[in-house]
Design a protein around this motif. Structure first.
Motif, mmCIF file in Angstrom:
data_model
loop_
_atom_site.group_PDB
_atom_site.id
_atom_site.type_symbol
_atom_site.label_atom_id
_atom_site.label_comp_id
_atom_site.label_asym_id
_atom_site.label_seq_id
_atom_site.Cartn_x
_atom_site.Cartn_y
_atom_site.Cartn_z
ATOM 1 N N ASP A 166 60.905 -25.756 2.742
ATOM 2 C CA ASP A 166 61.554 -26.454 4.120
ATOM 3 C C ASP A 166 59.580 -26.786 4.993
ATOM 4 N N LYS A 167 58.864 -27.415 4.574
ATOM 5 C CA LYS A 167 57.711 -27.381 4.085
ATOM 6 C C LYS A 167 56.603 -29.006 4.077
ATOM 7 N N TYR A 168 56.352 -28.670 5.109
ATOM 8 C CA TYR A 168 55.377 -30.713 4.769
ATOM 9 C C TYR A 168 53.893 -30.325 4.671
ATOM 10 N N LEU A 169 53.920 -29.184 3.152
ATOM 11 C CA LEU A 169 52.661 -29.962 3.064
ATOM 12 C C LEU A 169 52.458 -30.032 1.717
ATOM 13 N N LEU A 170 51.133 -30.928 1.759
ATOM 14 C CA LEU A 170 50.239 -31.023 0.176
ATOM 15 C C LEU A 170 49.800 -30.069 -0.659
ATOM 16 N N PRO A 171 50.079 -30.217 -1.493
ATOM 17 C CA PRO A 171 49.154 -28.530 -2.056
ATOM 18 C C PRO A 171 47.646 -29.350 -2.520
ATOM 19 N N LEU A 172 46.319 -28.731 -2.263
ATOM 20 C CA LEU A 172 44.929 -28.876 -2.521
ATOM 21 C C LEU A 172 45.246 -29.393 -4.634
ATOM 22 N N VAL A 192 47.228 -24.945 0.332
ATOM 23 C CA VAL A 192 47.624 -26.157 1.276
ATOM 24 C C VAL A 192 47.115 -26.952 1.533
ATOM 25 N N TRP A 193 47.867 -27.666 2.063
ATOM 26 C CA TRP A 193 47.001 -28.730 2.194
ATOM 27 C C TRP A 193 47.413 -29.489 4.009
ATOM 28 N N VAL A 194 47.011 -29.488 5.181
ATOM 29 C CA VAL A 194 47.427 -29.680 6.583
ATOM 30 C C VAL A 194 47.386 -30.884 6.507
ATOM 31 N N ARG A 195 48.474 -31.903 6.882
ATOM 32 C CA ARG A 195 48.284 -32.950 7.694
ATOM 33 C C ARG A 195 49.281 -33.343 8.848
ATOM 34 N N PRO A 196 48.340 -33.730 9.615
ATOM 35 C CA PRO A 196 49.814 -33.580 11.224
ATOM 36 C C PRO A 196 49.247 -35.180 11.659
ATOM 37 N N ASP A 240 52.406 -29.208 13.395
ATOM 38 C CA ASP A 240 53.011 -30.193 12.659
ATOM 39 C C ASP A 240 53.342 -30.756 11.480
ATOM 40 N N ALA A 241 52.659 -29.733 11.038
ATOM 41 C CA ALA A 241 52.589 -30.233 9.459
ATOM 42 C C ALA A 241 53.675 -29.885 8.435
ATOM 43 N N ASN A 242 54.221 -28.348 8.980
ATOM 44 C CA ASN A 242 55.446 -27.828 7.938
ATOM 45 C C ASN A 242 56.926 -27.978 8.742
ATOM 46 N N ASN A 243 56.441 -29.125 9.769
ATOM 47 C CA ASN A 243 57.683 -30.094 9.904
ATOM 48 C C ASN A 243 58.466 -30.968 9.431
ATOM 49 N N PHE A 244 59.620 -30.978 8.936
ATOM 50 C CA PHE A 244 59.710 -31.568 8.000
ATOM 51 C C PHE A 244 60.123 -32.848 8.286
ATOM 52 N N ILE A 245 61.119 -32.877 9.719
ATOM 53 C CA ILE A 245 62.183 -33.804 10.209
ATOM 54 C C ILE A 245 61.479 -34.063 11.399
ATOM 55 N N ILE A 246 61.586 -32.961 12.619
ATOM 56 C CA ILE A 246 61.182 -32.915 13.738
ATOM 57 C C ILE A 246 59.221 -32.986 14.152
ATOM 58 N N SER A 247 58.632 -33.904 14.487
ATOM 59 C CA SER A 247 56.986 -34.126 15.564
ATOM 60 C C SER A 247 57.482 -32.942 15.893
ATOM 61 N N GLY A 262 57.661 -23.459 16.669
ATOM 62 C CA GLY A 262 57.746 -22.138 16.144
ATOM 63 C C GLY A 262 58.082 -22.393 15.608
ATOM 64 N N SER A 263 57.581 -20.724 15.148
ATOM 65 C CA SER A 263 57.650 -20.375 13.348
ATOM 66 C C SER A 263 58.347 -19.448 12.688
ATOM 67 N N SER A 264 58.444 -19.175 11.361
ATOM 68 C CA SER A 264 59.091 -18.484 11.318
ATOM 69 C C SER A 264 58.306 -17.429 10.176
ATOM 70 N N ASN A 265 58.681 -15.820 9.816
ATOM 71 C CA ASN A 265 57.567 -15.290 9.292
ATOM 72 C C ASN A 265 57.830 -15.689 8.121
ATOM 73 N N GLY A 266 58.782 -16.131 7.340
ATOM 74 C CA GLY A 266 57.960 -17.086 5.725
ATOM 75 C C GLY A 266 57.127 -17.730 5.944
ATOM 76 N N GLU A 267 57.055 -18.114 7.560
ATOM 77 C CA GLU A 267 56.036 -19.071 6.984
ATOM 78 C C GLU A 267 54.690 -18.841 7.994
ATOM 79 N N VAL A 268 54.534 -17.924 8.048
ATOM 80 C CA VAL A 268 52.970 -16.997 8.940
ATOM 81 C C VAL A 268 53.030 -16.441 7.162
#
Length: 327
Positions: free
Chosen positions: A18-24, A139-143, A184-191, A203-209
């Protein structure tokens, strides 16, 4: 050195659920990465001791400050970001989420700044100049452009309008960018638009952190203690040892500023800095980092909100577990 422009690359779904990230490793296929980042699966480089890491980071920041333009964040002043980043390197406790729902991101950034300031500085510089950046080597982050085009002056004003205590919000540009981009990079649908009014996208989950902590490459192990036997369990909380591990609490924010008023809600993350104890007066106390404050006892934090000391009953009702990162 000119930073590559990664802002145009689309983020595919990563290995993280459930993430919106690009592996390096995938990012490496579109060109070499600035600062020589390793591909996914390689061992992280040995970390510098903190004073040397901060000195090296400041050299990079000075180079960044001398560049021209606003990178991929037209609403963010380069000099302000550089100055704030340099201050955060020296004093990680200053990380401030303001009125935004970014407590998980703030706790993570505070920990990362404390443990590996060089990597945080690299992340910030790369994010500003190129529109995307990495956390560790995984983890790659692109807002989205909608976040990057926000006028931070207006965002800061929104924070002050909502809470006059955030009068210094205009100074928080660097952490706002780093935390908002991660969200924002972790939000798949809602920006996420980076404003205090965005309750849906924050809002983040413990799993994301936990995933972000793992991605830094700093810790031997990162685990969650937030299920049965942990939440609403004072005895389990009292066994947490922040002297041997980094511990991020999952709690109701009312624990720090209100008296108990019914069942608790899992609304906040804060970094535990000392064991949780029952004092001789039968109250609960421990040192904590949260909300851009210096590390200090919960009793003193509650006093600033004109509250009596924390009771075991309130702690138990408003404690939902912890994220534990072992060095």
């Amino acid at each position: 050195m000119n930073d590559p422009n990664y802002s145009g690359f689309q983020n595919p779904l990563s290995i993280y659920a459930d993430k919106y990230l690009l592996p390096l490793a995938a990012a490496a296929s579109v060109g070499s990465l600035v600062y020589g980042l390793a591909s996914k699966g390689s061992s992280p480089p040995a970390r510098l001791d903190r004073p040397l890491a901060v000195a090296k980071a400041k050299t990079m920041i000075n180079r960044f400050r001398g560049q021209v333009g606003r990178g991929k964040w037209p609403g963010l002043d380069r000099t302000s970001v550089a100055d704030r980043l340099e201050l955060l390197l020296d004093s990680p406790y200053l990380v401030n989420q303001g009125g935004n729902g970014l407590c998980g991101e703030a706790a993570f950034l505070y920990v990362w700044l404390s443990e590996d300031p060089w990597s945080v500085a690299r992340y910030c510089v790369q994010l500003y100049n190129g529109g995307a950046a990495s956390v560790g080597t995984d983890v790659w982050v692109r807002p989205r452009e909608s976040l990057r085009s926000q006028d931070f002056t207006k965002v800061a004003k929104m924070m002050v309008d909502r809470n006059s205590a955030d009068k210094d919000a205009i100074k928080w540009s660097a952490e706002w960018m780093m935390m908002s981009a991660l969200r924002d990079a972790n939000n798949f649908i809602i920006s996420y638009d980076g404003t205090p009014s965005d309750d849906w996208g924050s809002g983040s989950s413990n799993g994301e952190v936990a995933d972000w902590l793992r991605a830094t490459g700093v810790f031997k192990d990162v685990s969650l203690a937030d299920g049965r036997g942990s939440k609403n369990n004072f005895a389990a909380a009292a066994k947490l040892d922040p002297q041997t591990s980094v511990v991020i609490l999952s709690i109701d924010s009312r624990m720090f500023k209100e008296t108990i008023t019914g069942p608790g809600n899992d609304t906040h993350n804060a970094v535990l800095k000392s064991p949780i104890v029952v004092t001789e007066y039968g109250t609960v106390d421990f040192d904590v980092w949260t909300w851009g404050n210096p590390v200090g006892p919960v009793s003193a934090l509650r006093a600033t909100y004109h509250q009596s000391e924390l009771s075991p009953a309130q702690f138990t009702a408003e404690y939902f577990g912890a994220i534990i990162a072992t060095r």
